[in-house]
Design an enzyme around this catalytic site. Structure first.
Site, PDB file in Angstrom:
ATOM      1  CG  HIS A 271       0.502  -9.194  -3.329  1.00 55.85           C
ATOM      2  ND1 HIS A 271      -0.267  -8.750  -2.289  1.00 55.85           N
ATOM      3  CD2 HIS A 271       1.677  -9.577  -2.764  1.00 55.85           C
ATOM      4  CE1 HIS A 271       0.396  -8.860  -1.156  1.00 55.85           C
ATOM      5  NE2 HIS A 271       1.565  -9.362  -1.409  1.00 55.85           N
TER       6      HIS A 271
ATOM      7  CD  GLU B  45      -0.014 -12.487  -2.061  1.00 61.02           C
ATOM      8  OE1 GLU B  45       1.080 -12.677  -2.647  1.00 61.02           O
ATOM      9  OE2 GLU B  45      -0.101 -12.136  -0.863  1.00 61.02           O
TER      10      GLU B  45
END
Ligand code: TA6
Length: 303
Positions: free
Chosen positions: A172, A275
């Site tokens: 992420h 991400e």
């Protein structure tokens, strides 16, 4: 000898790598290869918080308001989402942390190695009573990060359940940008995405992605490389993926930034999440004892 001193004596590389007690007294590995790059990774969540190629500005964004506690994720850098992405059904799975448990567990150092052009850190996490209570799967996770003029992060998952196991995962990554309202994100044109700001409706991406409001999109069935063009910092960030069929793009914008205690109210223009993921319809179903490796390779060039 303290844990830190013991880790440092086992894994430090003089002039390049040290293991220190850092923010929140959390153990961290500091990398500094003159002429190449610097970087930081915490054992907490195997969380990369910094990477700066020589001659470039810091590439990862880290909130000034981040907490540094064992039971909370660090805000910024590269949190690892595993074995689920986003919230879990709270009725069916009470007490399940957002984005899984990997980012709030203490990982172990397996090895730290040096080449003339890189430092590679390998951290691992295995199931324990707390993970088995949330997710009854015996597993091994390994996060291998190569710090060099590029940043390469490789997340390897293997499990020993009796049957195939569905899971989700994401690196992420929070990127530092000059002004998110000025960046262009290319590589997703034509991809279908779930728009989490519009009742999770599915839509099609036409052309580059630009950010002019809260943006929270899961792009599906796309393995394309992504380029963030940042006119303010006058750089391009290129993001290549391996074994990841989804890409998530997120900026909280004004109201959501204000609502997060570990996110400064004025910080949102300076970050953008792109991400590398396998999430939602792109979750993975993995057979026992078959390693699955998802990887991200990041490079920076002048714009
Ligand atoms: O990847 C985007 C997202 O799923 C957003 O919906 C937002 O929740 C973000 O992750 C951050 O989640 P966190 O739990 O780290 O605050």
């Amino acid at each position: 000898m303290s844990d830190i001193a013991s880790l440092n004596s086992r894994f430090a590389i003089p002039g390049a790598v040290s293991v220190v007690s850092s923010n929140g007294n959390l153990p961290a590995i500091h990398i500094n290869k003159p002429g190449l790059c610097s970087g930081t990774i915490y054992l907490h969540g195997a969380h990369v918080t910094a990477w700066k190629p020589e001659g470039a500005e810091e590439v990862l964004w880290l909130s000034q308001k981040s907490g540094w506690q064992n039971d909370k994720p660090i805000r910024g850098g590269v949190p690892l989402c595993f074995p689920w992405f986003g919230p879990r059904n709270s009725t069916e799975y009470p007490n399940s942390p957002m984005h899984g448990f990997a980012r709030t567990k203490p990982w172990s150092i397996e090895s730290i190695s040096e080449s003339p052009t890189s430092i590679t850190v390998s951290l691992s996490l295995q199931n324990d009573a707390s993970t088995m209570a949330l997710w009854p799967v015996p597993f091994m996770l390994r996060h291998r990060i190569t710090f060099s003029r590029e940043l390469i992060m490789s997340l390897e998952f293997t499990h020993a359940a009796k049957t195939p196991i569905p899971f989700e995962e994401a690196q992420h990554t929070y990127f530092a940008v000059g002004d998110v309202r000025e960046v262009k994100i290319s590589g997703l044109s034509g991809a279908r995405y779930i728009d989490k700001t519009d009742n999770f409706n599915e839509k099609d991406q036409a052309g580059d992605v630009t950010i002019s409001a809260e943006t929270d999109r899961v792009y599906l069935n796309t393995t394309s490389a992504i380029t963030i063009s940042d006119p303010v910092k006058r750089r391009r960030i290129n993001i290549q993926k391996e074994n990841a069929d989804a890409t998530v793009v997120w900026n909280p914008w004004i109201a959501k930034a204000k609502a997060m205690p570990d996110f400064g109210d004025e910080e949102w223009p300076h970050m953008l999440c792109v991400e590398t993921a396998n999430a939602g319809p792109n979750a993975v179903n993995l057979a026992p004892n078959q390693p699955h490796v998802m990887a991200t390779r990041i490079a920076v060039s002048p714009l």
